[in-house]
Write a protein that holds these residues in place. Structure first.
Motif, PDB file in Angstrom:
ATOM      1  N   VAL A  69      -0.173   5.865   2.586  1.00 43.32           N
ATOM      2  CA  VAL A  69      -1.141   5.511   3.621  1.00 43.32           C
ATOM      3  C   VAL A  69      -1.150   6.593   4.706  1.00 43.32           C
ATOM      4  O   VAL A  69      -0.093   7.058   5.137  1.00 43.32           O
ATOM      5  N   ILE A  74      -8.087  -0.589   5.992  1.00 46.29           N
ATOM      6  CA  ILE A  74      -7.174  -1.706   5.685  1.00 46.29           C
ATOM      7  C   ILE A  74      -7.434  -2.876   6.638  1.00 46.29           C
ATOM      8  O   ILE A  74      -7.479  -4.038   6.227  1.00 46.29           O
ATOM      9  N   LEU A 105      -5.545   1.920  -2.637  1.00 44.09           N
ATOM     10  CA  LEU A 105      -4.231   2.186  -2.035  1.00 44.09           C
ATOM     11  C   LEU A 105      -3.158   1.200  -2.492  1.00 44.09           C
ATOM     12  O   LEU A 105      -1.968   1.463  -2.327  1.00 44.09           O
ATOM     13  N   ALA A 106      -3.554   0.095  -3.073  1.00 43.83           N
ATOM     14  CA  ALA A 106      -2.586  -0.959  -3.441  1.00 43.83           C
ATOM     15  C   ALA A 106      -1.845  -0.603  -4.724  1.00 43.83           C
ATOM     16  O   ALA A 106      -2.355   0.139  -5.561  1.00 43.83           O
ATOM     17  N   TYR A 137       0.845  -1.200   0.000  1.00 44.70           N
ATOM     18  CA  TYR A 137       0.000   0.000   0.000  1.00 44.70           C
ATOM     19  C   TYR A 137       0.875   1.243   0.000  1.00 44.70           C
ATOM     20  O   TYR A 137       1.905   1.293   0.671  1.00 44.70           O
TER      21      TYR A 137
END
Lengths: 102, 102
Positions: free
Chosen positions: B78, B86, B100-101, B75
């Motif tokens: 963050v 998450i 986010l990945a 990720y």
């Protein structure tokens, strides 16, 4: 960015506060980290094998601790003399070093 | 010792030398780490989910970086506001947080 095929985490008791102490730190975790970095560079494995120092894994009596993902293999009481064997047997050869694994 | 089912690594640019600086450190990686630790404790996941601070992953422009193993999910960027999502989606629900990945 290419994700690593192997990611090696070495406890050096690295504190996010900047403190420099702890079991794996005093037990030569930093030497183990440096030896891994030297071996990875010498063998030109840097693109596929990542190495990171970490904070405490909570099993200090077994330190220095080395964890290899995604294999989920944990090594205990690792010294810098063990690093070449871990690289050659496990990372390059795919065979876990049983005498150190737990 | 039971190995964790999930192991979450958060870059806080923790230096084994004890230095306290770096991108993810200045980008609030420490806040992200602390939020993960609070959520894990609050949800009583401590036995199966481990959290560790780490040194640099070498992709500072995407920081703070969070890596989840053995899933090998990474990720980027963050913030502490992302941590609950998450935990609930990925760690508890098994569904990676795609936004986010990388």
């Amino acid at each position: 960015m290419q994700k690593p095929s192997r990611h090696i985490f070495i406890c050096t008791s690295s504190r996010h506060t900047g403190q420099q102490k702890g079991f794996c730190h005093s037990k030569a975790g930093v030497e183990v980290l440096q030896k891994f970095m030297e071996e990875i560079e010498m063998r030109e494995l840097g693109g596929e094998v990542f190495v990171n120092n970490t904070g405490c894994f909570g099993i200090c009596e077994k330190g220095p601790i080395v964890v290899v993902y995604p294999d989920n293999v944990w090594y205990k009481s690792v010294t810098s003399d063990d690093v070449t064997e871990i690289i050659e047997s496990h990372i390059e050869g795919g065979k876990v070093v049983d005498r150190l694994a737990f």
